[in-house]
Every structure is written in structure tokens, then in C-alpha cells.
Motif scaffolding. Structure first.
Motif, mmCIF file in Angstrom:
data_model
loop_
_atom_site.group_PDB
_atom_site.id
_atom_site.type_symbol
_atom_site.label_atom_id
_atom_site.label_comp_id
_atom_site.label_asym_id
_atom_site.label_seq_id
_atom_site.Cartn_x
_atom_site.Cartn_y
_atom_site.Cartn_z
ATOM 1 N N MET A 30 0.793 -1.076 0.093
ATOM 2 C CA MET A 30 0.056 0.027 0.136
ATOM 3 C C MET A 30 0.813 1.310 0.018
ATOM 4 S SD MET A 30 -2.783 -1.385 2.821
ATOM 5 C CE MET A 30 -3.706 -0.005 2.841
ATOM 6 N N ASP A 31 1.738 1.390 0.866
ATOM 7 C CA ASP A 31 2.877 2.520 0.791
ATOM 8 C C ASP A 31 3.413 2.582 -0.456
ATOM 9 O OD1 ASP A 31 2.204 3.098 3.500
ATOM 10 O OD2 ASP A 31 4.034 2.007 4.088
ATOM 11 N N CYS A 32 3.744 1.510 -1.231
ATOM 12 C CA CYS A 32 4.395 1.667 -2.437
ATOM 13 C C CYS A 32 3.637 2.355 -3.566
ATOM 14 C CB CYS A 32 4.806 0.460 -3.200
ATOM 15 S SG CYS A 32 6.319 -0.531 -2.310
ATOM 16 N N GLU A 33 2.140 2.233 -3.522
ATOM 17 C CA GLU A 33 1.289 2.632 -4.229
ATOM 18 C C GLU A 33 1.210 3.958 -3.958
ATOM 19 O OE1 GLU A 33 -1.953 -0.361 -5.752
ATOM 20 O OE2 GLU A 33 -2.185 0.055 -3.709
ATOM 21 N N ILE A 34 1.269 4.462 -2.527
ATOM 22 C CA ILE A 34 1.189 5.935 -2.073
ATOM 23 C C ILE A 34 2.372 6.620 -2.424
ATOM 24 C CG2 ILE A 34 1.360 7.345 -0.159
ATOM 25 C CD1 ILE A 34 -0.350 5.281 1.393
ATOM 26 N N PHE A 35 3.470 5.935 -2.586
ATOM 27 C CA PHE A 35 4.831 6.562 -2.964
ATOM 28 C C PHE A 35 5.064 6.659 -4.448
ATOM 29 C CE2 PHE A 35 6.621 4.763 1.085
ATOM 30 C CZ PHE A 35 6.163 5.986 1.895
ATOM 31 N N GLY A 36 4.043 6.181 -5.379
ATOM 32 C CA GLY A 36 4.176 6.443 -6.768
ATOM 33 C C GLY A 36 4.053 5.065 -7.670
ATOM 34 N N ALA A 37 4.321 3.827 -7.065
ATOM 35 C CA ALA A 37 4.287 2.983 -7.823
ATOM 36 C C ALA A 37 2.941 2.558 -8.632
ATOM 37 C CB ALA A 37 4.545 1.493 -6.954
ATOM 38 N N ASP A 38 3.125 2.138 -9.917
ATOM 39 C CA ASP A 38 1.952 1.910 -10.760
ATOM 40 C C ASP A 38 1.465 0.517 -10.683
ATOM 41 O OD1 ASP A 38 2.308 4.441 -12.121
ATOM 42 O OD2 ASP A 38 4.245 3.680 -12.691
ATOM 43 N N GLY A 39 2.171 -0.107 -9.943
ATOM 44 C CA GLY A 39 1.572 -1.698 -9.685
ATOM 45 C C GLY A 39 2.354 -2.338 -8.682
#
Length: 237
Positions: A30-39
């Protein structure tokens, strides 16, 4: 713009080394997504030595970007994917005891096997990608299975990039052009890093997505997860 899918297997490896739930794989995703990961990418193996099958179900309920499940298409794996219904499944030819992926599919040898599995996922509405090398004949055969995309196995590029980037990139350019002409989407992954990703992205046409785990998690030990993802995204601009 090329998408960044973060492979979180190494987060699960760290958790499993101690037991318990630290670090929390779901929260990191979830944090990866918040930090900008697209997937988010996961690769559940039969021995569950990093990502576990129950992790995959837990992640499905929280991922808001794209979920990519990689793995060898055993019956157990196929059943998992059909239940979870990720946006993408990436089929790799790994033996059960493989430490990591070390080759692409021989799509001539395994054509019938792959075609049947691709059809199963196509009927379920799941985008399918086949892990392949740069041999254009094998890419042409991959297209005939009905797969939506290929994922280029980039370890050969990474292994000689620092000594001869031009030689390293040339077969991947040709492979990408061939795949695009055949109507295939193009993903890439394995040993891509902050050192070599920008050059790869700048030279490979039609690149849809890169999947990066080991190098990204290693960089995060020094840079922090948020800054690391930012820097990888910068490489893809």
C-alpha cells in the motif's frame, strides 16, 4: 509513460526470516502505491519461501493500482490466479527450486502447453504476459499463443551494461520492435536498477512496464522506500 511495478517478494523474505508479521507485506504494498508505484508484483513459489499464497489473497483486497502475479503455471498456481483475478499474470519457466528466474520460455518447445494456459486466462479476462529472451523467433511463437504481452528477461542486458551498453541494449531493441509489430505489449524485468534503467528505457521502444524488486528493495535500505520509488520513476520519464 512506462509503468513501474514493484516486486515485493524481498519484503516477504525479510518477514519470513524472523517470523511474525514485520515488515508487514500488505502495508508495504500500500505504501509503494502511495509513493508512486504503478503496480505491485508478487511471485509465489511452491515452497512459499517469500510471498505466501495467503499474502496474495490479502493483497488483492487492498491493491488499487495493478496487481501482477508471476509464476510457473502449475495447477495450484493457475487455480490461485483464477480465484484472485489480478490485472496481469506473468508466466515464467522456473523450476520449483529455482532461486530466481534465469531464462525465458522456449516457446517452440512449450507452445501447446502455453497456448492452453493463455487461453484459460484470456477467457477469465486476465491479461497474460510470457517471460522470454530476445530471440525473435521465440517472440513470434509467443505471439501465436494468444498472449497479450511478453516480459523481456533483462539479466543479459544488466550483466554487460557497465562494460558495453551499446552491445547490451541492441538485442533488446530488436526484440521490442519485433514484439510491437506482432501486436504484443512489452514488459521487462530482472536485474534492472538505478544504474541501468534510464539507459534501457531511453532506448527500448514501446515499453509498457518494468517489474523491479531486488535492486529496488536494496536501494531502499539506503534511500528509504519513498525516495527510491521516486528515483526509479525518474528513470522512466
Amino acid at each position: 509513460m512506462t509503468k513501474l511495478s514493484v516486486n515485493i517478494n524481498k519484503i516477504a523474505t525479510l518477514r519470513n526470516a524472523r517470523g511474525g508479521n514485520v515488515p508487514n507485506v500488505t502495508k508495504v504494498a500500500m505504501d509503494c502505491e502511495i509513493f508512486g508505484a504503478d503496480g505491485i508484483t508478487v511471485h509465489p513459489r511452491p515452497d512459499e519461501r517469500h510471498i505466501r499464497y495467503d499474502d496474495v489473497f490479502a493483497l488483492r483486497s487492498v491493491i488499487k493500482t495493478e496487481f501482477n502475479i508471476e509464476g510457473y503455471p502449475s495447477k495450484k498456481f493457475i487455480d490461485l490466479v483464477l480465484k484472485v483475478k489480478p490485472e496481469q499474470v506473468t508466466l515464467v519457466p522456473d523450476a520449483p527450486d529455482a532461486i530466481t528466474s534465469n531464462s525465458g520460455w522456449d516457446t517452440n518447445k512449450h507452445f501447446d502447453f502455453l497456448s492452453e494456459i493463455v487461453d484459460v486466462f484470456n477467457q477469465a479476462g486476465i491479461r497474460t504476459s510470457l517471460f522470454v529472451g530476445t530471440d525473435t523467433e521465440l517472440i513470434e511463437k509467443a505471439a501465436k499463443t494468444g498472449t497479450d504481452r511478453i516480459e523481456l528477461y533483462t539479466e543479459p542486458y544488466a550483466s554487460i551494461y557497465e562494460t558495453n551498453p551499446k552491445t547490451a541494449i541492441e538485442p533488446f531493441i530488436e526484440a521490442a520492435r519485433t514484439a510491437h509489430k506482432l501486436g504484443l505489449g512489452i514488459n521487462a524485468g530482472h536485474d534492472l536498477s538505478l544504474k541501468n534503467l534510464h539507459f534501457f528505457h531511453a532506448n527500448i521502444p514501446y515499453l509498457d512496464e518494468v517489474s523491479i524488486g531486488h535492486a529496488l528493495v536494496s536501494d531502499a535500505l539506503y534511500l528509504g522506500l519513498q525516495e527510491t520509488i521516486r528515483q526509479y520513476k525518474e528513470c522512466l520519464k
